[in-house]
Design a protein around this motif. Structure first.
Motif, short mmCIF file in Angstrom:
data_model
loop_
_atom_site.label_atom_id
_atom_site.label_comp_id
_atom_site.label_asym_id
_atom_site.label_seq_id
_atom_site.Cartn_x
_atom_site.Cartn_y
_atom_site.Cartn_z
N PHE A 90 -58.37 -26.80 -59.76
CA PHE A 90 -59.38 -27.83 -59.60
C PHE A 90 -59.10 -28.65 -58.35
O PHE A 90 -57.95 -28.91 -58.02
N PHE A 91 -60.18 -29.10 -57.67
CA PHE A 91 -60.07 -30.01 -56.54
C PHE A 91 -60.83 -31.29 -56.89
O PHE A 91 -61.96 -31.23 -57.40
N PRO A 92 -60.26 -32.48 -56.60
CA PRO A 92 -60.92 -33.74 -56.97
C PRO A 92 -62.12 -34.05 -56.07
O PRO A 92 -62.08 -33.84 -54.86
N VAL A 93 -63.20 -34.52 -56.71
CA VAL A 93 -64.43 -34.87 -55.99
C VAL A 93 -64.90 -36.24 -56.48
O VAL A 93 -65.10 -36.44 -57.68
N ARG A 94 -65.09 -37.18 -55.55
CA ARG A 94 -65.65 -38.48 -55.89
C ARG A 94 -67.15 -38.34 -56.10
O ARG A 94 -67.84 -37.74 -55.29
N ILE A 95 -67.67 -38.93 -57.17
CA ILE A 95 -69.09 -38.85 -57.46
C ILE A 95 -69.76 -40.17 -57.08
O ILE A 95 -69.38 -41.25 -57.56
N LEU A 96 -70.76 -40.08 -56.21
CA LEU A 96 -71.54 -41.24 -55.77
C LEU A 96 -73.00 -41.01 -56.12
O LEU A 96 -73.47 -39.87 -56.17
N THR A 97 -73.73 -42.09 -56.37
CA THR A 97 -75.17 -41.99 -56.56
C THR A 97 -75.88 -42.80 -55.49
O THR A 97 -75.37 -43.83 -55.03
N GLU A 98 -77.05 -42.32 -55.09
CA GLU A 98 -77.80 -42.97 -54.02
C GLU A 98 -78.23 -44.37 -54.42
O GLU A 98 -78.21 -45.30 -53.62
N LYS A 99 -78.61 -44.54 -55.69
CA LYS A 99 -78.99 -45.84 -56.22
C LYS A 99 -78.05 -46.20 -57.37
O LYS A 99 -77.49 -45.30 -58.03
N PRO A 100 -77.85 -47.49 -57.64
CA PRO A 100 -76.95 -47.89 -58.72
C PRO A 100 -77.41 -47.33 -60.07
O PRO A 100 -78.58 -47.35 -60.41
N GLU A 101 -76.45 -46.79 -60.80
CA GLU A 101 -76.65 -46.35 -62.18
C GLU A 101 -75.64 -47.10 -63.04
O GLU A 101 -74.45 -47.05 -62.76
N ASN A 102 -76.14 -47.80 -64.05
CA ASN A 102 -75.27 -48.65 -64.87
C ASN A 102 -74.51 -49.64 -64.01
O ASN A 102 -73.32 -49.92 -64.25
N GLY A 103 -75.19 -50.14 -62.97
CA GLY A 103 -74.63 -51.20 -62.15
C GLY A 103 -73.71 -50.78 -61.04
O GLY A 103 -73.11 -51.63 -60.38
N THR A 104 -73.57 -49.47 -60.79
CA THR A 104 -72.64 -49.03 -59.74
C THR A 104 -73.11 -47.72 -59.10
O THR A 104 -73.83 -46.94 -59.74
#
Length: 215
Positions: A90-104
Motif C-alpha cells: 500500500f502507498f499512502p494517499v491524502r484525500i481532499l475534497t473540492e468543497k467542504p464535506e462535514n466542515g473540512t
C-alpha cells in the motif's frame, strides 16, 4: 461449497467521483502502478487525490477507475493486512475534497493498493468464457497471437469457477482473463469473507458483478 465474488467499480451506488492527482502523476508512474511494479521510492511523499461531487456526502471506501488500481479506506487496508499479512503493498494517499464535506476539505489518509500479481486460477472446465474480437475465448493455449480471450461473461447464469488451491487463503486478488500484446489482462475478485465484511459496513465503491464457485 465455497464462493468468490468478481468485483469492479460500482456505477449504481452513487460513489463514482471525479478525481485529480495532486501533484499530477507522471505517465511513467501511472503505468508502473497499473502494472503493480511501483516502489515506495517512486511514489511521491504527500501524494494527494482531489475528489469532486460526493453524491453520498462521504468519501467512498473504494476509489478507482474501471479495473484499478484502487485507493482503499483504512478499514479495508486493516482487513487485508490482518487476513493476508505480508501479501499486499500500500502507498499512502491524502484525500481532499473540492468543497467542504462535514466542515473540512481534508479527509485523512486512504491507501493505494498496488495491484497484486495476476493469479492463473480460473477452472477452464467449469467456466464459460466470452469470445474476443477474433472469436477466441481465453484458454491455456499459448501461441504467437498478440491478443486472445474475451474474459468471463457477467451473466450470473453462466458458470464460473476458480481452482481452490490457487486462491486458498486469499481475500482480494486479480485473476487472468486473456492476453493483449503479450501482457496478461486481469480483473479483481474477493473471498466471501471479505465481501461479507464489506457489505456489513455498508461501504461504497465496489460491486459484485458475478459469483464463482471455488472448488
Amino acid at each position: 461449497m465455497n464462493y468468490a465474488h468478481l468485483i469492479s467499480v460500482n456505477v449504481n451506488d452513487g460513489s463514482s467521483v471525479g478525481m485529480t492527482w495532486l501533484p499530477e502523476m507522471p505517465l511513467e508512474l501511472h503505468t508502473s502502478l497499473q502494472l503493480g511494479r511501483a516502489t515506495p521510492e517512486e511514489f511521491p511523499e504527500g501524494q494527494a487525490l482531489l475528489i469532486r461531487k460526493l453524491a453520498k456526502g462521504k468519501v467512498p471506501e473504494v476509489i478507482g477507475m474501471s479495473t484499478g488500481p484502487f485507493v482503499l479506506a483504512p478499514i479495508l487496508r486493516e482487513f487485508l493486512e490482518t487476513h493476508e499479512p505480508g501479501v499486499h503493498r500500500f502507498f499512502p494517499v491524502r484525500i481532499l475534497t473540492e468543497k467542504p464535506e462535514n466542515g473540512t476539505t481534508e479527509h485523512g489518509l486512504h491507501w493505494l493498493l498496488l495491484p497484486p500479481p495476476p493469479v492463473d486460477c480460473l477452472d477452464f472446465e467449469g467456466t464459460v468464457f466470452r469470445y474476443d474480437a477474433q472469436g477466441k475465448p481465453w484458454s491455456r493455449r499459448r501461441d504467437d497471437n498478440w491478443c486472445w480471450g474475451g474474459g468471463v461473461p457477467s451473466d450470473p447464469d453462466e458458470p464460473c469457477a476458480f481452482h481452490g488451491d490457487k486462491v486458498q487463503g486469499r481475500h482480494v486478488w486479480r485473476y487472468t482473463t486473456g492476453i493483449m500484446r503479450g501482457r496478461f489482462m486481469s480483473r479483481y475478485a474477493c473471498s466471501m469473507e471479505f465481501w461479507r465484511f464489506y457489505r456489513a459496513h455498508r461501504m461504497l465503491g465496489w460491486a459484485s458483478g458475478k459469483i464463482c464457485t471455488v472448488e
